[in-house]
Design an enzyme around this catalytic site. Structure first.
Site, short mmCIF file in Angstrom:
data_model
loop_
_atom_site.label_atom_id
_atom_site.label_comp_id
_atom_site.label_asym_id
_atom_site.label_seq_id
_atom_site.Cartn_x
_atom_site.Cartn_y
_atom_site.Cartn_z
N ASP A 123 0.85 -1.19 0.00
CA ASP A 123 0.00 0.00 0.00
C ASP A 123 0.88 1.24 0.00
O ASP A 123 2.06 1.16 0.37
CB ASP A 123 -0.91 0.01 1.25
N ASP A 150 3.64 1.65 -4.68
CA ASP A 150 2.70 2.38 -5.53
C ASP A 150 2.43 1.49 -6.73
O ASP A 150 3.36 1.19 -7.51
CB ASP A 150 3.32 3.71 -5.96
N VAL A 151 1.19 1.05 -6.92
CA VAL A 151 0.90 0.07 -7.99
C VAL A 151 1.11 0.64 -9.39
O VAL A 151 1.13 -0.13 -10.36
CB VAL A 151 -0.54 -0.52 -7.88
N THR A 170 -16.75 0.94 3.30
CA THR A 170 -15.29 1.06 3.49
C THR A 170 -14.97 2.55 3.56
O THR A 170 -15.81 3.40 3.23
CB THR A 170 -14.51 0.46 2.30
N LYS A 227 -12.79 0.23 -14.51
CA LYS A 227 -13.29 -1.04 -13.96
C LYS A 227 -13.84 -1.95 -15.06
O LYS A 227 -13.74 -3.18 -14.98
CB LYS A 227 -14.35 -0.77 -12.89
N TYR A 239 -13.78 6.10 -13.66
CA TYR A 239 -13.84 4.92 -12.80
C TYR A 239 -14.51 3.75 -13.54
O TYR A 239 -14.02 2.62 -13.54
CB TYR A 239 -14.61 5.26 -11.51
#
Ligand SMILES: NC(=O)c1ccc[n+]([C@@H]2O[C@H](COP(=O)([O-])OP(=O)(O)OC[C@H]3O[C@@H](n4cnc5c(N)ncnc54)[C@H](O)[C@@H]3O)[C@@H](O)[C@H]2O)c1
Length: 255
Positions: free
Chosen positions: A38, A64-65, A191, A160, A156
Site C-alpha cells: 500500500d 505504488d501500484v 469502506t 473497472k 472509474y
C-alpha cells in the site's frame, strides 16, 4: 497448517484499508502467508503486525501500484520472504470522480493509472513468477461499475470495465501456464472509500439512502462479504473458474 488456502503465498495490493485489509485478514486466517502492499505505510504495517499477533504470517511493503520498478521490488521481496507467489489480489484503487463535462485529462489519467494500469502492471510482474512454480490465482477487484454506468464516474467505470475484459483476455493467455484469472464485482461496500465519498458529497445522507435502495437486499455490503469471495477465488475450491466475474452486489445489477 490447515485452512482453505493453507501454505499459499498471497500479495494483496491496497492491503492497508477496506476490502484489501479484510481480504488479507481472511486469507491469513485460512492459512495463507500474506504480503500487504500500500501507499499507506503506517496502516499497512499496523495490519501486518495485527495478523502476525493473531498467529498469521504477514509482511508489509510500501508500494505504488502505478510504479513498474516498485512491482519488481514487491515480487523480489515476496520471493525472499516466502519463497513463491500463488495468489495476487489486485485490489488497490481510488474512487475519485468528476462530472464528465467538467472532467480533465489529468483526472482521467490518474484514475486509469491506478485502477487499470496498476492491475496490468501487477499481472505482468507476477504471472512469470507464478508460471515458474506451476501456476496460481489472480483476482482483480473490479466493481459493479465495471458492469453498469454511474453518473460522475466516467473514468472509474472505464477503468473497472477495462479490468473486466483485461481479466478475460489474460485468463485465456495464462490458462496453459496454470494461472487462473478472475474479476470480482462488489456493490457499494462500507469502506473508507465509500464513507469518504459520502462525506465529501453535499447530500451524503440522501446519497446513502439512494445507494441502499439500489441494492435488492436493502443495505450496503460489508468488507467480509468481499473477503469471503476473494478467499474462494484464491483457494482450490474455484479450480475450474477462470475468466469469470464474481458479482457480490446484494442484487444491484439484477434489476
Ligand atoms: N467500497 C466499495 O464500495 C467498492 C465497490 C466496488 C469496488 N471497489 C474497489 O475495491 C478496491 C478497494 O476499495 P476500498 O473500498 O477498500 O477502498 P479504500 O480506500 O478503503 O482502500 C484502498 C486502498 O488502496 C490504496 N491505494 C490507493 N492508491 C494506491 C496506489 N497507487 N498504490 C498502492 N495502493 C494504493 C489506498 O491507500 C487504500 O489503502 C478498489 O479497487 C475499489 O475500486 C470498492
Amino acid at each position: 497448517m490447515t485452512g482453505r488456502v493453507a501454505g499459499k503465498v498471497a500479495i494483496i495490493t491496497g492491503g492497508a484499508s477496506g476490502l484489501g485489509a479484510e481480504s488479507a485478514r481472511r486469507l491469513a486466517k485460512e492459512g495463507a502467508c500474506v504480503v500487504l502492499t500500500d501507499l499507506a505505510a503506517d496502516a499497512g504495517q499496523t495490519l501486518a503486525d495485527e495478523i502476525a499477533g493473531a498467529g498469521g504470517r504477514a509482511r508489509f511493503m510500501a508500494h505504488d501500484v502505478t510504479d513498474e520498478a516498485a512491482w519488481a521490488r514487491v515480487v523480489a521481496g515476496t520471493r525472499d520472504a516466502f519463497g513463491r507467489i500463488d495468489v495476487l489480489v489486485n485490489n488497490a484503487g481510488i474512487g475519485e470522480g468528476e462530472p464528465f463535462l467538467e472532467s480533465t485529462l489529468a483526472g482521467w489519467r490518474k484514475v486509469l493509472g491506478v485502477n487499470l494500469d496498476g492491475v496490468y502492471l501487477g499481472m505482468r510482474a507476477v504471472a512469470p513468477e507464478m508460471a515458474a512454480t506451476g501456476g496460481g490465482s489472480i483476482i482483480n477487484i473490479s466493481s459493479i461499475l465495471g458492469l453498469v454506468g454511474f453518473p460522475g464516474a466516467t473514468a472509474y467505470c472505464a477503468a473497472k470495465g477495462g479490468v473486466r475484459l483485461l481479466t478475460k483476455a489474460t485468463a485465456l493467455e495464462l490458462a496453459p501456464l496454470g494461472i487462473r484469472v478472475n474479476s470480482v464485482h462488489p456493490g457499494f461496500i462500507e469502506t473508507p472509500m465509500v464513507a469518504n465519498s459520502l462525506l465529501a458529497s453535499e447530500n451524503g445522507n440522501e446519497m446513502k439512502e439512494m445507494l441502499i435502495s439500489r441494492h435488492a437486499l436493502g443495505r450496503l455490503g460489508v468488507p467480509r462479504e468481499i473477503g469471503d469471495g476473494v478467499v474462494f477465488l484464491a483457494s482450490d475450491e474455484s479450480s475450474f473458474m477462470t475468466g469469470s466475474e464474481l458479482v457480490i452486489d446484494g442484487g444491484y445489477t439484477a434489476a
